[in-house]
Scaffold this motif. Structure first.
Motif, short mmCIF file in Angstrom:
data_model
loop_
_atom_site.label_atom_id
_atom_site.label_comp_id
_atom_site.label_asym_id
_atom_site.label_seq_id
_atom_site.Cartn_x
_atom_site.Cartn_y
_atom_site.Cartn_z
N GLY A 162 0.80 -1.21 0.00
CA GLY A 162 0.00 0.00 0.00
C GLY A 162 0.84 1.26 0.00
N ALA A 163 1.99 1.24 0.68
CA ALA A 163 2.87 2.41 0.69
C ALA A 163 3.48 2.65 -0.68
CB ALA A 163 3.96 2.22 1.74
N SER A 164 3.88 1.58 -1.36
CA SER A 164 4.45 1.75 -2.70
C SER A 164 3.40 2.31 -3.66
CB SER A 164 4.98 0.41 -3.22
OG SER A 164 3.93 -0.51 -3.44
N SER A 165 2.13 1.97 -3.46
CA SER A 165 1.05 2.50 -4.30
C SER A 165 0.81 3.98 -3.99
CB SER A 165 -0.23 1.70 -4.07
OG SER A 165 -1.31 2.27 -4.77
N ALA A 166 0.73 4.33 -2.71
CA ALA A 166 0.42 5.70 -2.32
C ALA A 166 1.53 6.67 -2.69
CB ALA A 166 0.15 5.77 -0.82
N LEU A 167 2.78 6.23 -2.59
CA LEU A 167 3.92 7.11 -2.81
C LEU A 167 4.42 7.07 -4.25
CD1 LEU A 167 5.82 6.24 0.48
CD2 LEU A 167 4.49 8.31 0.02
N GLY A 168 3.79 6.28 -5.09
CA GLY A 168 4.23 6.14 -6.46
C GLY A 168 3.51 7.09 -7.41
N GLN A 169 3.74 6.87 -8.69
CA GLN A 169 3.12 7.69 -9.73
C GLN A 169 1.62 7.45 -9.75
OE1 GLN A 169 5.12 9.64 -11.47
NE2 GLN A 169 3.84 10.42 -13.13
N PRO A 170 0.81 8.52 -9.75
CA PRO A 170 -0.65 8.32 -9.82
C PRO A 170 -1.06 7.76 -11.18
CG PRO A 170 -0.10 10.66 -9.96
CD PRO A 170 1.16 9.95 -9.63
N ASN A 171 -2.08 6.91 -11.16
CA ASN A 171 -2.63 6.39 -12.41
C ASN A 171 -3.33 7.51 -13.17
OD1 ASN A 171 -1.79 3.86 -11.64
ND2 ASN A 171 -3.77 3.24 -10.83
N VAL A 172 -3.38 7.37 -14.48
CA VAL A 172 -4.15 8.30 -15.32
C VAL A 172 -5.41 7.57 -15.77
CG1 VAL A 172 -4.20 9.64 -17.44
CG2 VAL A 172 -2.11 9.55 -16.08
N LYS A 173 -6.57 8.13 -15.40
CA LYS A 173 -7.85 7.55 -15.78
C LYS A 173 -8.51 8.45 -16.81
CE LYS A 173 -10.40 5.28 -13.17
NZ LYS A 173 -11.44 4.84 -12.22
N ARG A 174 -8.91 7.86 -17.92
CA ARG A 174 -9.59 8.61 -18.98
C ARG A 174 -11.09 8.33 -18.89
NH1 ARG A 174 -4.57 7.49 -20.55
NH2 ARG A 174 -3.40 9.19 -21.56
N VAL A 175 -11.86 9.40 -18.78
CA VAL A 175 -13.29 9.28 -18.51
C VAL A 175 -14.07 10.07 -19.57
CG1 VAL A 175 -15.10 9.53 -16.78
CG2 VAL A 175 -12.72 9.21 -16.05
N PRO A 176 -14.65 9.41 -20.57
CA PRO A 176 -15.49 10.12 -21.54
C PRO A 176 -16.86 10.41 -20.95
CG PRO A 176 -15.35 7.79 -22.10
CD PRO A 176 -14.47 7.99 -20.91
N VAL A 177 -17.32 11.67 -21.10
CA VAL A 177 -18.63 12.07 -20.58
C VAL A 177 -19.33 12.90 -21.66
CG1 VAL A 177 -19.87 13.35 -18.79
CG2 VAL A 177 -17.73 12.17 -18.22
N ARG A 178 -20.54 12.49 -22.02
CA ARG A 178 -21.33 13.23 -23.00
C ARG A 178 -22.40 14.04 -22.27
NH1 ARG A 178 -19.98 11.51 -27.94
NH2 ARG A 178 -21.71 12.64 -28.89
N LEU A 179 -22.50 15.32 -22.68
CA LEU A 179 -23.46 16.23 -22.05
C LEU A 179 -24.38 16.80 -23.12
CD1 LEU A 179 -21.02 18.21 -19.69
CD2 LEU A 179 -22.37 16.16 -19.15
N ASP A 180 -25.68 16.73 -22.85
CA ASP A 180 -26.68 17.17 -23.85
C ASP A 180 -26.50 18.63 -24.24
OD1 ASP A 180 -27.74 14.67 -23.73
OD2 ASP A 180 -29.45 15.21 -22.46
N ARG A 181 -26.25 19.49 -23.28
CA ARG A 181 -26.24 20.94 -23.54
C ARG A 181 -24.85 21.46 -23.93
NH1 ARG A 181 -29.29 23.94 -18.71
NH2 ARG A 181 -27.90 22.66 -17.44
#
Length: 414
Positions: A162-181
């Motif tokens: 858990g420490a190696s995860s917290a102190l390491g490089q953050p993941n990049v998450k790509r989130v597509p979102v469609r908005l009507d307006r």
């Protein structure tokens, strides 16, 4: 109240771990006293980290913050491991006790079966079970030590991961979102969403630089920092925040308060962030334009601001905006989604949850917030919750890796 609750639970866990890993595994004497002293010392370091880290300079606070906060994680997972091992420990303990009783009953039976007479010598004294008791105690001691060793190895392994995860490089998450307006001009518009950086004695300038580098590599159009940036004052953490000046986004970088900003005293940070060209949306909004299209970017204060009459004010934040434009809201806590729905917000971007940070924390967070992490929909409003790029308390993340989210907007039906 929060501190008292945490301290009370920690004390109960500490006593339980002491009983299973010190009292049960040692005989009276020096080893037991040493083990007790070590656990008491770690508990005091933990309290010092929780109480004093925010008020001291990072270079001073880190001396007890590192061992104190790491001990919280070790204590949590040691407790969980010992609880899981309680049933097999109990079964093995009962089997050892039963085996000992059987052996003690067999000895008198063998003596009665031997022939009597002159050759047999004088009649033996009555059999006494006491000589067998040290054997039983030895078996129980071996079982207790094996259980403690297994729990300790499991806890240290989980905390190390858990420490190696917290102190390491953050993941990049790509989130597509469609908005009507959303106007077609904004199709492909990229918002880098980052939350819960938690600058403090364990997370300094190197932590900020890593996050800024991760964001800039994605070449976003806009950066949204949705609260809990700091755990201390600008006087103590100004150097740690300075790399934020290097954020590179054509439409700028924006910030809304989280609950921790109010613990640290936000007014000083407001001026500091403006100096770093990070603009605060405190119950306010701005308009983002591209070609003939535009959308409203609004921000509301965190609910913790209500204690100083600076809580979230949606009417003020959206005053003067057009209902024809898409509305994107920055709000630290997902729990504000109901207000966002009532005010016609198209998309709310939030943090606060850390995704639970350390399993099974996600189960508890789910009782308080409508979403722990990810994209969801409430009526006609989309809600996205990032797990955050930092950590609070233990520098440990289990089952909830840190992330920087790239929300890519699309126009049209959801």
């Amino acid at each position: 109240m929060f501190f008292l609750m945490v301290a009370g639970l920690a004390l109960l866990a500490q006593v339980y771990v002491w009983r299973r890993m010190v009292w049960d595994t040692t005989r009276p004497g020096r080893a037991r006293w040493i083990g007790t002293a070590v656990l008491v010392g770690m508990f005091l370091l933990m309290l010092a980290a929780l109480l004093g880290a925010r008020e001291m300079r990072p270079e001073t606070a880190r001396w007890f913050a590192w061992p104190g906060y790491l001990w919280i994680a070790v204590l949590i997972y040691s407790t969980l491991a010992l609880v899981v091992l309680e049933l097999p420990r109990l079964v093995l303990s009962r089997r050892l006790a039963l085996r000992g009783r059987v052996q003690r009953h067999r000895e008198p039976a063998r003596e009665l079966a031997e022939p009597s007479g002159a050759a047999a010598g004088p009649e033996p004294a009555e059999s006494v079970p006491a000589p067998e008791e040290p054997v039983d105690r030895g078996r129980r001691l071996v079982l207790a030590r094996g259980t403690a060793l297994a729990a300790g190895v499991a806890a240290l392994g989980v905390v190390g991961y858990g420490a190696s995860s917290a102190l390491g490089q953050p993941n990049v998450k790509r989130v597509p979102v469609r908005l009507d307006r959303l106007p077609a001009d904004f199709s492909g518009f990229r918002i880098a969403v980052v939350s819960d950086i938690h600058l403090g004695p364990l997370a300094g300038a190197a932590h900020t630089e890593r996050i800024v580098r991760t964001i800039n590599e994605q070449q976003p159009d806009l950066v949204a920092i949705v609260g809990d940036l700091v755990d201390g004052s600008p006087e103590h953490l100004g150097d740690a925040a300075r790399p934020l000046r290097d954020l590179d986004a054509p439409e700028g970088s924006f910030f809304v308060t989280g609950n921790h900003e109010y613990y640290a005293g936000f007014e000083g940070w407001r001026a500091e962030l403006e100096r770093l060209e990070v603009f605060s949306l405190l119950n306010d909004h701005t308009t983002i334009s591209r070609g003939a299209g535009r959308f409203t970017l609004a921000g509301v204060n965190d609910v913790a601001g209500e204690d100083i009459d600076e809580g979230p004010d949606f009417d003020r934040a959206l005053a003067g905006t057009s209902a024809d434009n898409a509305r994107i809201l920055l709000a630290h806590q997902p729990v504000l989604i109901d207000d966002a729905v009532r005010h016609g917000v198209d998309l709310q971007l939030s943090g606060h949850t850390h995704g639970g940070q350390m399993w099974p924390g996600s189960l508890l967070v789910g009782l308080q917030q409508p979403s722990v992490a990810g994209l969801s929909k409430v009526d006609d409003t989309m809600l996205y919750v990032t797990r955050g790029a930092g950590f609070w308390g233990p520098p440990v993340r289990v089952g909830a890796p840190p992330d920087v989210s790239i929300v890519e907007l699309g126009a049209g039906l959801r």
